[in-house]
Design a protein around this motif. Structure first.
Motif, mmCIF file in Angstrom:
data_model
loop_
_atom_site.group_PDB
_atom_site.id
_atom_site.type_symbol
_atom_site.label_atom_id
_atom_site.label_comp_id
_atom_site.label_asym_id
_atom_site.label_seq_id
_atom_site.Cartn_x
_atom_site.Cartn_y
_atom_site.Cartn_z
ATOM 1 N N SER A 262 -37.746 17.514 1.640
ATOM 2 C CA SER A 262 -38.003 18.894 1.219
ATOM 3 C C SER A 262 -39.403 19.078 0.631
ATOM 4 O O SER A 262 -39.753 20.168 0.195
ATOM 5 C CB SER A 262 -36.970 19.307 0.158
ATOM 6 O OG SER A 262 -37.111 18.485 -1.002
ATOM 7 N N HIS B 234 -36.765 23.680 -3.230
ATOM 8 C CA HIS B 234 -35.634 24.579 -2.957
ATOM 9 C C HIS B 234 -35.322 25.489 -4.144
ATOM 10 O O HIS B 234 -34.364 26.255 -4.108
ATOM 11 C CB HIS B 234 -34.389 23.760 -2.591
ATOM 12 C CG HIS B 234 -34.522 23.056 -1.272
ATOM 13 N ND1 HIS B 234 -33.908 21.852 -1.006
ATOM 14 C CD2 HIS B 234 -35.209 23.383 -0.157
ATOM 15 C CE1 HIS B 234 -34.208 21.468 0.236
ATOM 16 N NE2 HIS B 234 -34.997 22.380 0.759
ATOM 17 N N ASP C 276 -31.246 33.113 2.908
ATOM 18 C CA ASP C 276 -30.977 32.668 4.281
ATOM 19 C C ASP C 276 -30.995 33.856 5.243
ATOM 20 O O ASP C 276 -30.190 34.779 5.116
ATOM 21 C CB ASP C 276 -29.608 31.968 4.323
ATOM 22 C CG ASP C 276 -29.412 31.176 5.599
ATOM 23 O OD1 ASP C 276 -30.298 31.237 6.478
ATOM 24 O OD2 ASP C 276 -28.388 30.479 5.717
ATOM 25 N N ASP D 163 -31.231 13.220 -2.129
ATOM 26 C CA ASP D 163 -30.066 12.347 -1.972
ATOM 27 C C ASP D 163 -30.356 11.061 -2.731
ATOM 28 O O ASP D 163 -31.091 10.184 -2.267
ATOM 29 C CB ASP D 163 -29.845 12.064 -0.481
ATOM 30 C CG ASP D 163 -28.579 11.281 -0.223
ATOM 31 O OD1 ASP D 163 -28.227 10.409 -1.050
ATOM 32 O OD2 ASP D 163 -27.939 11.502 0.824
ATOM 33 N N LYS E 292 -33.723 11.460 2.302
ATOM 34 C CA LYS E 292 -32.888 12.590 2.699
ATOM 35 C C LYS E 292 -32.643 13.566 1.548
ATOM 36 O O LYS E 292 -32.790 13.223 0.378
ATOM 37 C CB LYS E 292 -31.526 12.075 3.193
ATOM 38 C CG LYS E 292 -31.589 11.227 4.443
ATOM 39 C CD LYS E 292 -30.200 10.689 4.778
ATOM 40 C CE LYS E 292 -30.250 9.725 5.956
ATOM 41 N NZ LYS E 292 -28.918 9.075 6.162
ATOM 42 N N SER E 293 -32.233 14.792 1.941
ATOM 43 C CA SER E 293 -31.761 15.787 0.977
ATOM 44 C C SER E 293 -30.265 15.993 1.189
ATOM 45 O O SER E 293 -29.760 15.809 2.301
ATOM 46 C CB SER E 293 -32.484 17.121 1.172
ATOM 47 O OG SER E 293 -33.848 17.001 0.856
ATOM 48 N N THR E 294 -29.566 16.384 0.133
ATOM 49 C CA THR E 294 -28.136 16.685 0.250
ATOM 50 C C THR E 294 -27.967 18.096 0.810
ATOM 51 O O THR E 294 -28.934 18.860 0.917
ATOM 52 C CB THR E 294 -27.450 16.619 -1.126
ATOM 53 O OG1 THR E 294 -28.001 17.664 -1.954
ATOM 54 C CG2 THR E 294 -27.673 15.271 -1.778
ATOM 55 N N GLU E 295 -26.735 18.470 1.129
ATOM 56 C CA GLU E 295 -26.470 19.815 1.633
ATOM 57 C C GLU E 295 -26.830 20.877 0.608
ATOM 58 O O GLU E 295 -27.140 22.016 0.954
ATOM 59 C CB GLU E 295 -24.983 19.941 2.011
ATOM 60 C CG GLU E 295 -24.639 19.245 3.325
ATOM 61 C CD GLU E 295 -23.199 19.487 3.733
ATOM 62 O OE1 GLU E 295 -22.551 20.363 3.127
ATOM 63 O OE2 GLU E 295 -22.723 18.798 4.656
ATOM 64 N N GLU E 296 -26.798 20.506 -0.683
ATOM 65 C CA GLU E 296 -27.149 21.452 -1.750
ATOM 66 C C GLU E 296 -28.662 21.582 -1.913
ATOM 67 O O GLU E 296 -29.138 22.357 -2.741
ATOM 68 C CB GLU E 296 -26.532 21.013 -3.088
ATOM 69 C CG GLU E 296 -25.014 21.057 -3.140
ATOM 70 C CD GLU E 296 -24.371 19.882 -2.391
ATOM 71 O OE1 GLU E 296 -24.952 18.779 -2.389
ATOM 72 O OE2 GLU E 296 -23.288 20.105 -1.804
ATOM 73 N N GLY E 297 -29.426 20.801 -1.138
ATOM 74 C CA GLY E 297 -30.877 20.898 -1.204
ATOM 75 C C GLY E 297 -31.524 19.959 -2.189
ATOM 76 O O GLY E 297 -32.744 19.970 -2.378
ATOM 77 N N LEU F 83 -29.645 30.295 -0.682
ATOM 78 C CA LEU F 83 -29.294 29.025 -0.051
ATOM 79 C C LEU F 83 -28.927 27.939 -1.060
ATOM 80 O O LEU F 83 -27.974 27.198 -0.873
ATOM 81 C CB LEU F 83 -30.470 28.563 0.824
ATOM 82 C CG LEU F 83 -30.142 27.782 2.092
ATOM 83 C CD1 LEU F 83 -29.089 28.476 2.928
ATOM 84 C CD2 LEU F 83 -31.413 27.581 2.914
ATOM 85 N N TYR F 84 -29.712 27.834 -2.142
ATOM 86 C CA TYR F 84 -29.472 26.766 -3.122
ATOM 87 C C TYR F 84 -29.456 27.339 -4.532
ATOM 88 O O TYR F 84 -30.222 28.255 -4.844
ATOM 89 C CB TYR F 84 -30.570 25.696 -3.047
ATOM 90 C CG TYR F 84 -30.788 25.142 -1.655
ATOM 91 C CD1 TYR F 84 -29.821 24.344 -1.043
ATOM 92 C CD2 TYR F 84 -31.959 25.414 -0.954
ATOM 93 C CE1 TYR F 84 -30.014 23.844 0.235
ATOM 94 C CE2 TYR F 84 -32.173 24.912 0.317
ATOM 95 C CZ TYR F 84 -31.202 24.130 0.911
ATOM 96 O OH TYR F 84 -31.396 23.635 2.174
#
Length: 949
Positions: free
Chosen positions: A595, A649, A809, A623, A615-620, A794-795
């Motif tokens: 991100s 985010h 979004d 990870d 990586k990022s989590t689904e929550e933005g 979104l977050y």
């Protein structure tokens, strides 16, 4: 209520508004909102230790007193910086005009046609004077531009089979010292070997892929670049030339001799020295290298009606697309300064520039003759404006100092004198009096300037320049004033409406912060002037460093980086130097969350690091498990983590301290991107979350205006262990005990612009800064709440709150045939600049209202967005003849005899009642980016040429 308090003027919502807004979002108090937004374990336990806030009047009186500590001597130091004459019409109508300095980068071209035209003028001026095919819309300073030329030629080499694996680059010993330092900074991390030598004895060996020359050289000698370039070309060696732009009026354009890149600064075109900046550098090259050119290029295209329109061409936001494979991390320019320099050329035209250059050169030849008559040996055989005198420098310096004159002293036997457009006959006689006193001789008084020339015939300019109408029609003040106003009317700036760009923080640039930029004693100090002459600057810059150090919770600050991207690079280079000082030369892995800002990966590559994305989590959020796994995997070679906080985010990640600890446990350092510092000041700070270095965007959080894409300042603040490595300068001592080489040309970067942030902090004080952060968070959450039901956020944080910005979004609207870009263009009809589009998530908008916007303005924006949502609902995928797809609507459309659209003219132009009160008209319809990239035109070519293309 203290109506003198600056905070009252800077912060938008009134007390009653704040209460209503809190009620709307369901919070009893600001304190409750902050508790629900920021993780408790990173909150500051005490207030910032800063001076008590000053009122605007108190501050301006105080700063005027400090300015008196600066001593403005007659300055002939040169080395890329010269006293200039800023035409008053440009000072008043551009530099001091919020219509120009509060504009944003022209990503939304339809409401930026004025700035784009001014930048196209700048590019045309540069290509004409350099003889090159293509120029960008400016870089940060001459030395940075030279370093970018090095990078471009290295990239070009990669595609040349004959040069594969060759890494030697020749640098003329006549290069400016600050440029050499910057070339060293940029060469080492990517494996380029610099070889410094005399261009006249260079052997053009096949071991070299490129070379750079200074034209004229640092001591004023004009060397035979024509012969050098011819030999280099025949040996497949690419050549960059760093050229004084005013000298190119008299000297033949390097492009005519076959140069591959020409760089320099446009400071001489009416821009104050300002103790080092900001100034617009130029970068020109061949069209063959258009995909490799750094920064921004303005190009010609057409709009939806087929009419001529301008926009940013080719790699617009290419850092966010190419990331670690980007041409450069440079995503900023010096737009305001480029506009001013371009207008200087428009105002004077080719004849005016010729007169200025002739006068400067003739002053130099007149002075040379007079000094030779006094017995002083002038050793430059061909020169434009700078004399090189062989004499006892110490004695000259003593007398010159007494007479308040600055020359430059390269060594004990040499004095250089660089003349400029302000030099008069009286000044020449004053200089002569200094040398006459040393020689103990009677000086003959000069009564007029001779017209002798000291330029080699083979290097004299023969080609025309600035032949287009724009450079030949605005020479009276009336004409230029009207031309500037005509362009200004085409641009939407903060003086019209809110610009709610996420990650860009378009807040108030208060008049009291801006006024001192025009003051004589701040504008006319050379960056290499003796420190005793710059005591006012020394005081302000040291205090600003201390203020930023306190705000970030670190140990020290360097103001040298002159953009956010430069700050990123500087922070990583300091980390690199720290590891190497401990023998950890192998630590080269940089972890970067998916991100992150697009400039982050590009900066890491420039610093010689290898990027590993986490990586990022689904929550933005980051990870944490993936980060820990990759940190452990690369533990032996881990150099740094680059992290933005709050996240890109728009969320304060609760795990941030755990994240920084993971990196430290694996031997790495944490770099925090300061883009979102507006959500931290006074409430938390980078030191508190466990970071080791951060850069700050002073053109975001600390109120320096964006100026259409620059000026910017990107200082770095560092923890104790990194202090020894802060960047230095080859002429004025700055930085730490083990300072890395220069990051920008001037010792303190864009020092003049630093006055703005200093004033911002001085007038707000600790309480006002904290309040600003709180209101920024309140405003964002207010907009989030008002848009609920129309747009999904979104977050959010763990308690459902946004930070100072949030992402909405727009992807679901594709079902109606509507893209996020359609919403951006339709907002223009409502009088607003779009929020950040498709970053950091494609198909979204990132909204950041800042603390400076009133409740009434935010309500207008929210009403516009909700109205647009209704228009989206009415749209269908099968029929794109709707207000969103046709947006923006121009005055020409609305006043046309013919109207064939299925909705009314009123709906097109005045979709809500408030719009009629203050209508802004986009000057072109939607631009065609793809057409412009296929038919690249980046100068003010006549319309016939454009139509043929």
């Amino acid at each position: 209520m203290n109506t003198n308090a600056f905070a009252l003027r800077h912060i938008g919502p009134r007390e009653d508004d704040q209460k209503q807004m809190l009620k709307t979002i369901g919070a009893d108090s600001i304190e409750q909102l902050i508790y629900e937004t920021i993780p408790d374990d990173i909150r500051l336990k005490k207030d910032l230790d800063l001076d008590e806030a000053m009122s605007e009047q108190e501050y301006l009186v105080y700063l005027n007193d400090v300015a008196k500590k600066n001593k403005v001597y007659k300055t002939y130091i040169g080395l890329g910086y010269h006293p200039t004459i800023l035409p008053a019409v440009i000072q008043r109508n551009i530099l001091e005009n919020p219509g120009w300095y509060t504009a944003y980068t022209p990503y939304q071209a339809e409401i930026a046609q004025g700035r784009l035209e001014a930048l196209l003028n700048f590019q045309t001026m540069v290509t004409d004077l350099t003889g090159m095919e293509l120029a960008n819309a400016s870089l940060l300073d001459e030395s940075t531009a030279a370093a970018e030329a090095l990078s471009l030629l290295f990239a070009v080499r990669e595609r040349d089979q004959k040069k594969a694996g060759i890494n030697k680059f020749f640098v003329s010993e006549n290069i400016l010292p600050q440029t050499l330092s910057l070339l060293q900074t940029r060469a080492n991390p990517i494996g380029i070997e610099l070889v410094i030598g005399n261009e006249e004895t260079f052997d053009f060996s096949t071991e070299f892929f490129g070379a750079i020359l200074q034209y004229p050289g640092k001591n004023g000698q004009v060397t035979d670049i024509k012969s050098f370039i011819e030999k280099a070309n025949s040996n497949n060696i690419k050549v960059a030339v760093a050229a004084d732009i005013l000298s190119l009026v008299k000297l033949e354009a390097p492009g005519k001799f076959g140069a591959d890149v020409v760089v320099g600064t446009t400071q001489r075109f009416g821009i104050p020295m300002g103790y080092g900046g900001p100034h617009a550098a130029y970068f020109a090259t061949k069209e063959a290298y258009k995909r490799d050119i750094p920064g921004r290029i303005i190009g010609v295209t057409k709009d939806a009606n087929g009419n001529r329109a301008l926009r940013m061409a080719l790699q617009t936001r290419e850092q966010h697309i190419k990331r670690d494979k980007a041409t450069s991390n440079i995503c900023t320019a010096q737009v305001l300064l480029a506009v001013m320099a371009g207008m200087y050329a428009v105002y004077h035209g080719p004849k005016g520039l010729q007169n200025i250059a002739d006068k400067v050169h003739n002053c130099a030849t007149t002075l040379a003759k007079a000094l030779e008559q006094l017995g002083f040996k002038q050793i430059n055989t061909s020169y434009f404006d700078t004399l090189q005198i062989k004499t006892d420098a110490k004695t000259i310096k003593k007398v010159a100092k007494q007479k308040k004159v600055n020359f430059f002293y390269p060594d004990a036997e040499t004095v250089t004198i660089a003349l400029n457009e302000t030099t008069s006959v009286r000044d020449l006689n004053y200089i002569i009096s200094i040398f006459a006193e040393v020689a103990n001789k009677e000086a003959q008084t000069i009564t007029s300037i001779t017209e002798d020339t000291a330029i080699d015939k083979t290097l004299e300019r023969t080609t025309d320049f600035l032949t287009l109408d724009v450079f030949n029609t605005h020479h009276s003040e009336t004409e230029l004033m009207r031309y500037i106003k005509k362009l200004e009317r085409k641009d939407l700036s903060l003086n019209h409406s809110m610009i709610s760009l996420g990650s860009c923080t378009m807040k108030l640039n208060a008049a009291a912060e801006m006024l001192p930029l025009s003051w004589f004693k701040w504008g006319n100090i050379h960056p290499f002037a003796p420190l005793k002459q710059a005591r006012g600057y020394a005081q302000i810059l040291k205090e600003l460093e201390d203020q930023l150090t306190e705000i970030t919770g670190f140990a020290a600050t360097s103001l040298q980086p002159n953009s956010g991207a430069q700050g990123e690079f500087a922070g990583l280079m300091v980390i690199k130097a720290y590891h190497e000082s401990r023998g950890d030369h192998h630590r080269n892995i940089c972890l970067i969350p998916s991100s992150a800002h697009g400039t982050n990966p590009a900066s890491a590559v420039m610093a010689g690091m290898k990027v590993v994305v986490t990586k990022s989590t689904e929550e933005g959020n980051i990870d944490v498990d993936d980060l820990r796994e990759k940190a452990e995997l690369h533990k032996e070679n881990l150099s740094a983590l680059m992290v933005t906080y709050p996240s890109t985010h728009g969320v304060y990640e609760a795990s941030i301290k755990e994240i920084t600890q993971i990196i430290h446990d694996c031997g790495g350092q944490v770099y925090m991107d300061g883009a979102n510092m507006n959500a931290q000041v006074g409430l938390t700070n980078p030191g508190n979350i466990g970071a080791d270095v951060c850069h700050l965007n002073l053109h975001k959080t600390f109120a320096i205006p964006h100026g259409g894409g620059g000026p910017g300042v990107g200082p770095i603040c560092v923890a104790k262990q990194l202090v020894p490595f802060l960047p230095g300068n080859p002429i004025v001592k700055t930085g730490g005990e083990k300072a890395i080489t220069a990051i920008s040309a001037a010792p303190f970067g864009s020092a003049l612009a630093c006055l703005i942030s200093y004033g911002y902090i001085k007038m707000l004080g600790a309480e006002g800064l904290k309040k600003s952060t709180e209101i920024a968070i309140l405003n964002a959450n207010y907009i989030k709440h008002r848009l609920q039901g129309a747009f999904e956020t979104l977050y959010s944080g763990e308690r459902g709150r946004a930070a100072h910005e949030m992402i909405i979004d727009c992807r679901p609207f594709k079902a109606h045939g509507i893209e996020v870009v359609d919403i951006a263009k339709r907002l223009m009809d409502y009088g607003f600049h779009a929020p950040t589009v498709s970053f950091p998530v494609a198909g979204t908008m990132m909204i950041e209202p800042t603390e400076s916007e009133s409740k009434a303005e935010m309500d207008r924006f929210c009403d516009a967005m909700i109205s647009i949502r209704k228009e989206i609902d009415a749209a269908t995928k099968d029929d794109d003849n709707n207000p969103l797809k046709n947006a923006p609507h121009t005055l020409a459309m609305l006043t046309s005899d013919e109207w064939l659209l299925p909705y009314s003219r009123e709906k097109a132009a005045y979709p809500l009642d408030y719009v009629a009160d203050n209508k802004f008209w986009p000057s072109v319809r939607r631009v065609d980016d793809a057409f412009g990239d296929r038919n690249l035109i980046c100068t003010c070519a006549p319309i016939e040429e454009y139509m043929e293309a």
